[in-house]
Design a protein around this motif. Structure first.
Motif, PDB file in Angstrom:
ATOM      1  N   ASP A 264       6.924  -5.727  -8.049  1.00  0.00           N
ATOM      2  CA  ASP A 264       7.760  -6.228  -9.144  1.00  0.00           C
ATOM      3  C   ASP A 264       7.163  -7.451  -9.835  1.00  0.00           C
ATOM      4  N   SER A 265       6.415  -8.260  -9.106  1.00  0.00           N
ATOM      5  CA  SER A 265       5.775  -9.431  -9.708  1.00  0.00           C
ATOM      6  C   SER A 265       4.354  -9.127 -10.181  1.00  0.00           C
ATOM      7  N   LYS A 266       3.914  -7.891  -9.939  1.00  0.00           N
ATOM      8  CA  LYS A 266       2.567  -7.451 -10.335  1.00  0.00           C
ATOM      9  C   LYS A 266       1.476  -8.319  -9.696  1.00  0.00           C
ATOM     10  N   ASP A 267       1.694  -8.643  -8.431  1.00  0.00           N
ATOM     11  CA  ASP A 267       0.750  -9.446  -7.653  1.00  0.00           C
ATOM     12  C   ASP A 267      -0.072  -8.485  -6.801  1.00  0.00           C
ATOM     13  N   TRP A 268      -1.198  -8.055  -7.325  1.00  0.00           N
ATOM     14  CA  TRP A 268      -1.960  -6.974  -6.691  1.00  0.00           C
ATOM     15  C   TRP A 268      -2.719  -7.450  -5.460  1.00  0.00           C
ATOM     16  N   ALA A 269      -3.003  -8.736  -5.333  1.00  0.00           N
ATOM     17  CA  ALA A 269      -3.578  -9.252  -4.082  1.00  0.00           C
ATOM     18  C   ALA A 269      -2.526  -9.197  -2.977  1.00  0.00           C
ATOM     19  N   LEU A 270      -1.302  -9.588  -3.302  1.00  0.00           N
ATOM     20  CA  LEU A 270      -0.206  -9.492  -2.327  1.00  0.00           C
ATOM     21  C   LEU A 270       0.044  -8.035  -1.964  1.00  0.00           C
ATOM     22  N   TYR A 271       0.009  -7.145  -2.950  1.00  0.00           N
ATOM     23  CA  TYR A 271       0.181  -5.708  -2.709  1.00  0.00           C
ATOM     24  C   TYR A 271      -0.856  -5.218  -1.698  1.00  0.00           C
ATOM     25  N   ARG A 272      -2.115  -5.563  -1.919  1.00  0.00           N
ATOM     26  CA  ARG A 272      -3.183  -5.137  -1.001  1.00  0.00           C
ATOM     27  C   ARG A 272      -2.929  -5.651   0.418  1.00  0.00           C
ATOM     28  N   SER A 273      -2.322  -6.848   0.553  1.00  0.00           N
ATOM     29  CA  SER A 273      -2.112  -7.446   1.867  1.00  0.00           C
ATOM     30  C   SER A 273      -1.085  -6.685   2.712  1.00  0.00           C
ATOM     31  N   VAL A 274      -0.310  -5.824   2.094  1.00  0.00           N
ATOM     32  CA  VAL A 274       0.679  -5.015   2.813  1.00  0.00           C
ATOM     33  C   VAL A 274      -0.010  -3.886   3.588  1.00  0.00           C
ATOM     34  N   PHE A 275      -1.208  -3.506   3.127  1.00  0.00           N
ATOM     35  CA  PHE A 275      -1.875  -2.312   3.634  1.00  0.00           C
ATOM     36  C   PHE A 275      -3.133  -2.645   4.424  1.00  0.00           C
ATOM     37  N   ALA A 276      -3.463  -1.762   5.359  1.00  0.00           N
ATOM     38  CA  ALA A 276      -4.746  -1.835   6.052  1.00  0.00           C
ATOM     39  C   ALA A 276      -5.857  -1.535   5.043  1.00  0.00           C
ATOM     40  N   ASP A 277      -7.048  -2.025   5.322  1.00  0.00           N
ATOM     41  CA  ASP A 277      -8.167  -1.811   4.396  1.00  0.00           C
ATOM     42  C   ASP A 277      -8.417  -0.338   4.101  1.00  0.00           C
ATOM     43  N   ASP A 278      -8.212   0.515   5.100  1.00  0.00           N
ATOM     44  CA  ASP A 278      -8.493   1.953   4.943  1.00  0.00           C
ATOM     45  C   ASP A 278      -7.236   2.778   4.669  1.00  0.00           C
ATOM     46  N   ALA A 279      -6.189   2.136   4.161  1.00  0.00           N
ATOM     47  CA  ALA A 279      -4.917   2.827   3.925  1.00  0.00           C
ATOM     48  C   ALA A 279      -5.032   3.893   2.841  1.00  0.00           C
ATOM     49  N   HIS A 280      -4.161   4.886   2.958  1.00  0.00           N
ATOM     50  CA  HIS A 280      -4.009   5.920   1.925  1.00  0.00           C
ATOM     51  C   HIS A 280      -2.587   5.803   1.388  1.00  0.00           C
ATOM     52  N   ILE A 281      -2.467   5.803   0.056  1.00  0.00           N
ATOM     53  CA  ILE A 281      -1.176   5.647  -0.618  1.00  0.00           C
ATOM     54  C   ILE A 281      -0.984   6.838  -1.533  1.00  0.00           C
ATOM     55  N   ASP A 282       0.220   7.426  -1.491  1.00  0.00           N
ATOM     56  CA  ASP A 282       0.486   8.632  -2.271  1.00  0.00           C
ATOM     57  C   ASP A 282       1.804   8.502  -3.028  1.00  0.00           C
ATOM     58  N   TYR A 283       1.689   8.277  -4.337  1.00  0.00           N
ATOM     59  CA  TYR A 283       2.845   8.222  -5.221  1.00  0.00           C
ATOM     60  C   TYR A 283       2.956   9.494  -6.071  1.00  0.00           C
ATOM     61  N   SER A 284       2.317  10.563  -5.659  1.00  0.00           N
ATOM     62  CA  SER A 284       2.239  11.765  -6.496  1.00  0.00           C
ATOM     63  C   SER A 284       3.594  12.417  -6.754  1.00  0.00           C
ATOM     64  N   SER A 285       4.579  12.216  -5.891  1.00  0.00           N
ATOM     65  CA  SER A 285       5.895  12.827  -6.126  1.00  0.00           C
ATOM     66  C   SER A 285       6.565  12.222  -7.362  1.00  0.00           C
TER      67      SER A 285
END
Length: 141
Positions: free
Chosen positions: A24-45
Motif C-alpha cells: 500500500d505504501s509502494k515500499d518495494w524494499a520492504l516488500y522484498r524483506s517479507v520474502f526469502a531471496d528465492d521466493a516464488h510469488i503468484d498473483y496470476s489469479s
C-alpha cells in the motif's frame, strides 16, 4: 498452546502486516524483506505477475505507481506448523479496496493468500505466495 507457538503466530501476523504496508505504501524494499531471496510469488489469479521475488517486485514497482491508493486488510490467519516448527503453511483472507487509474468508483477484491513460510536468522519469511482472488467488484474494462 506453548509460548513458542504463540510467539511464532505473532511474528507471522507481523510479517503479513508488513506485507500489506509495503504494497500500500509502494515500499518495494520492504516488500522484498517479507520474502526469502528465492521466493516464488503468484498473483496470476488476479491477472497479475507470477515469478521470482525480484521479478514480481520489479513488475509491481513499474505498474503499481499508477494506482492512486489501495488498502490491504489481512484477516483470519491460520498457521499450520511443520515438523520441528521451522516451516509453516499459512492461509489468510484479504480484502483490498483501491482506486484504479481513470476510474471514479472505488474497486475492491478479496480472497486468500496462501503462504509457505520458513524460519530464517532474520525471522519468518515467505518462500511461496499464491494469491487466490475470489471476487472483484468494479474491475477495469
Amino acid at each position: 498452546m506453548d509460548t513458542q507457538r504463540i510467539a511464532d503466530e505473532l511474528e507471522i501476523r507481523a510479517l503479513l502486516n508488513r506485507y500489506a504496508r509495503a504494497v500500500d505504501s509502494k515500499d518495494w524494499a520492504l516488500y522484498r524483506s517479507v520474502f526469502a531471496d528465492d521466493a516464488h510469488i503468484d498473483y496470476s489469479s488476479a491477472g497479475a505477475a507470477a515469478g521470482s521475488r525480484d521479478e514480481v517486485a520489479d513488475w509491481l514497482a513499474a505498474g503499481f505507481g499508477a494506482i492512486p491508493w489501495s488498502m490491504h486488510y489481512i484477516t483470519n490467519i491460520e498457521c499450520d506448523f511443520g515438523p520441528g516448527g521451522d516451516t509453516a503453511t499459512v492461509r489468510a483472507m484479504f480484502y483490498n479496496p483501491m482506486q484504479l487509474p481513470g476510474m471514479t468508483e472505488t474497486s475492491s477484491c478479496g480472497g486468500y493468500y496462501h503462504h509457505e513460510l520458513v524460519r530464517t536468522d532474520e525471522g519468518w519469511r515467505s518462500k511461496r505466495l499464491v494469491e487466490e482472488n475470489v471476487w472483484f467488484v468494479n474491475a477495469p474494462s
